[in-house]
Design a protein around this motif. Structure first.
Motif, short mmCIF file in Angstrom:
data_model
loop_
_atom_site.label_atom_id
_atom_site.label_comp_id
_atom_site.label_asym_id
_atom_site.label_seq_id
_atom_site.Cartn_x
_atom_site.Cartn_y
_atom_site.Cartn_z
N GLN A 167 0.85 -1.19 0.00
CA GLN A 167 0.00 0.00 0.00
C GLN A 167 0.89 1.24 0.00
O GLN A 167 1.18 1.81 1.04
CB GLN A 167 -0.93 0.00 1.22
CG GLN A 167 -1.88 -1.17 1.29
CD GLN A 167 -2.94 -1.10 0.22
OE1 GLN A 167 -3.25 -0.04 -0.29
NE2 GLN A 167 -3.51 -2.25 -0.12
N PRO A 168 1.37 1.68 -1.18
CA PRO A 168 2.36 2.76 -1.22
C PRO A 168 1.84 4.11 -0.76
O PRO A 168 2.63 4.97 -0.40
CB PRO A 168 2.75 2.80 -2.71
CG PRO A 168 1.59 2.22 -3.43
CD PRO A 168 1.05 1.16 -2.52
N ALA A 169 0.52 4.32 -0.76
CA ALA A 169 0.01 5.66 -0.44
C ALA A 169 0.10 6.01 1.04
O ALA A 169 -0.25 7.11 1.43
CB ALA A 169 -1.44 5.79 -0.91
N TYR A 170 0.54 5.08 1.90
CA TYR A 170 0.73 5.44 3.31
C TYR A 170 1.82 6.49 3.45
O TYR A 170 1.98 7.08 4.51
CB TYR A 170 1.10 4.21 4.13
CG TYR A 170 -0.04 3.26 4.36
CD1 TYR A 170 -1.21 3.70 4.95
CD2 TYR A 170 0.05 1.93 3.99
CE1 TYR A 170 -2.27 2.84 5.17
CE2 TYR A 170 -0.99 1.05 4.20
CZ TYR A 170 -2.15 1.51 4.79
OH TYR A 170 -3.18 0.66 5.00
N SER A 171 2.58 6.70 2.41
CA SER A 171 3.61 7.74 2.43
C SER A 171 3.00 9.09 2.78
O SER A 171 3.65 9.93 3.41
CB SER A 171 4.32 7.81 1.08
OG SER A 171 5.35 8.76 1.10
N GLY A 172 1.75 9.32 2.37
CA GLY A 172 1.08 10.58 2.69
C GLY A 172 0.93 10.81 4.17
O GLY A 172 1.11 11.93 4.66
N PHE A 173 0.60 9.76 4.91
CA PHE A 173 0.48 9.90 6.36
C PHE A 173 1.83 10.24 6.98
O PHE A 173 1.93 11.08 7.88
CB PHE A 173 -0.09 8.63 6.98
CG PHE A 173 -0.05 8.64 8.48
CD1 PHE A 173 -0.98 9.37 9.21
CD2 PHE A 173 0.94 7.97 9.18
CE1 PHE A 173 -0.95 9.40 10.59
CE2 PHE A 173 1.00 8.00 10.56
CZ PHE A 173 0.05 8.71 11.26
N LEU A 174 2.89 9.58 6.51
CA LEU A 174 4.21 9.86 7.05
C LEU A 174 4.69 11.24 6.66
O LEU A 174 5.45 11.87 7.39
CB LEU A 174 5.20 8.79 6.59
CG LEU A 174 4.92 7.39 7.13
CD1 LEU A 174 5.95 6.40 6.63
CD2 LEU A 174 4.89 7.39 8.65
N ASN A 175 4.24 11.75 5.52
CA ASN A 175 4.51 13.15 5.18
C ASN A 175 3.93 14.08 6.25
O ASN A 175 4.56 15.04 6.67
CB ASN A 175 3.90 13.50 3.82
CG ASN A 175 4.81 13.11 2.66
OD1 ASN A 175 6.02 13.15 2.77
ND2 ASN A 175 4.21 12.71 1.56
N TRP A 176 2.71 13.76 6.66
CA TRP A 176 2.07 14.58 7.70
C TRP A 176 2.80 14.41 9.04
O TRP A 176 3.07 15.38 9.74
CB TRP A 176 0.61 14.16 7.88
CG TRP A 176 -0.01 14.79 9.09
CD1 TRP A 176 -0.53 16.05 9.19
CD2 TRP A 176 -0.14 14.21 10.39
NE1 TRP A 176 -0.97 16.28 10.47
CE2 TRP A 176 -0.74 15.16 11.22
CE3 TRP A 176 0.20 12.96 10.92
CZ2 TRP A 176 -1.02 14.91 12.56
CZ3 TRP A 176 -0.08 12.71 12.25
CH2 TRP A 176 -0.68 13.68 13.06
#
Length: 495
Positions: free
Chosen positions: A290-299
């Motif tokens: 699930q590559p889009a978890y990167s967005g949470f880590l950006n936050w």
């Protein structure tokens, strides 16, 4: 010499060789023996207990909480996702036993709010409750009952003794319990704690099956009981979560979290973390692929509030977590820049990265993402004297030219030459002793990273033929594996 005349240390030694059933009979032989072995018995069996969301199981939890001695011993309560099975043969026995005892089914227990009330009642009677857990498996380590015996939920065999096939001596065979989704259980635990005005220090969620927590699991700050959750979160020191993609019918946590650095939303998980100012340890296990978890880590790694308005609502400010000293991330695909921001934002004493997959933030970045990240961390943490422990296990990266190829990153042995690829490992860990700097080790580790070159021979799912499949398919799911969980049961590892 009579048995009761033996010194206390010998009586305790005898007790260690008994099965659970035999230990019960041994305790009944005399009041003297019971007094001698009671502390050891209570420490082994009542420091931590696992229960199901079934009335017989929760009734036992309430009975323990009302016990004048055992209530103060119980410091960790684990709620399992297991529920009694609907198999026709078993349901007849279980159903009759429940009917005779005046118990209701799991569905009625949940729908009527009795589960919330029973949990709240029990929590309010446990003066030393420190940890509340959620898990979907039975832990190993019940050594006195054999090498394959597990710590099952209290009440797992309810009604089973009425079956013709029941064998009380079968320690290996296990009842085929059903597993309910963990999604609604975490809110139930928080609401029960809030209603009971109990403030544990730790919430531990270990999930090994396919179902994980979703966005709905963290949407607990609104609603009728929302205001009661604040004190629970405000006192929390340890938070360990297993987060997956949304189930059908729910909006996606992934789409609710942006992918641009510095932007944060009011997604439930973000809001929850903003209410944990005392948090010291944070473990987030995600779902591989699930590559889009990167967005949470950006936050999570952002340091400036962006006032942009998104479809999910007003933008939430960045989280500070001023006391955070231990961060553990697992099973996530994230950009190098986002991971760097997270690891350097907080004043960490330790961090762990397990099965983390990197992808380049831009086409101009080096092909070896892990080497570049370690070099950046070296420069950023060169003068950092707080960071003492680092673990990096089974790292990988997406190939910058072919995103369908996963490249496994290895670590060469210390002193290996540039062309020497023998003895490489997929795990590196280090604890900085007195007078040493973690930055020096990170710098040295960056020089030992090795990513096999990409050729044209790749298999159907994009992985390289020369990747060690045994490492890739390791049974350790970061944090959920025995190597990375804290002791989850008394006198054992990972319950």
């Amino acid at each position: 010499m009579a048995l009761v005349d033996l010194p206390p240390e010998l009586l305790l030694r005898v007790a260690t060789f008994l099965t659970t059933s035999e230990l019960g009979h041994f305790r009944l032989t005399s009041k003297h023996i019971e007094e001698v072995i009671f502390d050891s018995f209570a420490r082994e069996f009542f420091t931590k207990k696992q229960f199901m969301l079934e009335q017989p199981s929760l009734k036992a939890l309430i009975d323990i909480s009302n016990h004048p001695t055992l209530a103060s011993r119980l410091s960790e309560v684990v709620i399992s996702t297991h529920v009694l099975p609907p198999d026709p043969e078993i349901v007849t026995s279980t159903g009759k036993a429940m009917y005779d005892a005046g118990y209701v089914s799991h569905d009625v227990l949940m729908a009527t709010g009795q589960a919330l009330y029973m949990l709240s009642t029990a929590f309010s009677n446990l003066p030393n409750l420190r940890t509340v857990g959620l898990r979907d498996y039975n832990g190993l380590g019940r050594y006195r009952d054999g090498p394959w015996a597990t710590w099952k939920s209290w009440g797992w065999s309810f009604g089973w003794d009425g079956l013709a096939t029941y064998d009380s001596n079968d320690r290996i065979g296990q009842r085929a319990l059903m597993i309910m989704p963990p999604e609604p259980i975490l809110p139930l635990l928080f609401y029960a704690l809030g209603h009971a005005k109990v403030l544990p220090e730790s919430i531990h969620v270990f999930l090994r099956k396919r179902a994980k927590l979703t966005q709905q699991s963290f949407n607990i700050l609104d609603g009728y009981l929302g205001e009661k959750i604040g004190p629970v979160l405000g006192n929390m020191k340890d938070l360990m979560l297993a987060i997956g993609s949304e189930r059908t019918g729910y909006s996606s946590l992934i789409t609710a979290l942006p992918t641009k650095p510095g932007i944060s939303t009011n997604a439930p998980l973000s809001r929850l973390l903003q209410c944990t100012p005392k948090l010291e340890t944070l473990r987030l296990n995600f779902e591989q692929g699930q590559p889009a978890y990167s967005g949470f880590l950006n936050w999570l790694g952002s340091s400036a509030c962006n006032t942009q308005i998104l479809s999910s609502g007003p933008v939430a400010g960045p989280v500070s977590l001023p006391r955070l000293t231990a961060l553990e991330l697992g099973m996530v695909t994230v950009s190098s820049a986002a991971l760097f921001n997270v690891l350097t934002k907080f004043n960490l004493v330790s961090f762990s990265l397990w099965k983390v997959q990197l992808h380049a933030s831009s086409a101009s970045e080096p092909e070896d993402c892990w080497q570049a990240l370690l070099q950046d961390l070296t420069a950023a943490l060169r003068d950092n004297t707080c960071l003492k422990s680092v673990l990096i296990g089974y790292p990988s990266q997406l190939h910058c030219g072919r995103s369908d190829i996963e490249q496994i990153c290895y670590f060469k042995p210390v002193g290996a030459g540039d062309e020497d690829t023998s003895g490489m490992k997929s795990e590196a860990k280090h604890h900085a002793g007195p007078g040493t700097m973690m930055g020096d080790w990170l710098d040295e580790l960056s020089k030992r990273t090795y990513v096999p070159p990409v050729d044209d021979d790749s298999d159907s799912d994009g992985r390289l033929w020369d990747v060690d499949e045994e490492l890739e398919e390791s049974d350790d799911d970061n944090g959920d594996g025995d190597d990375h969980d804290d002791n989850d049961e008394v006198d054992e590892t990972d319950e």
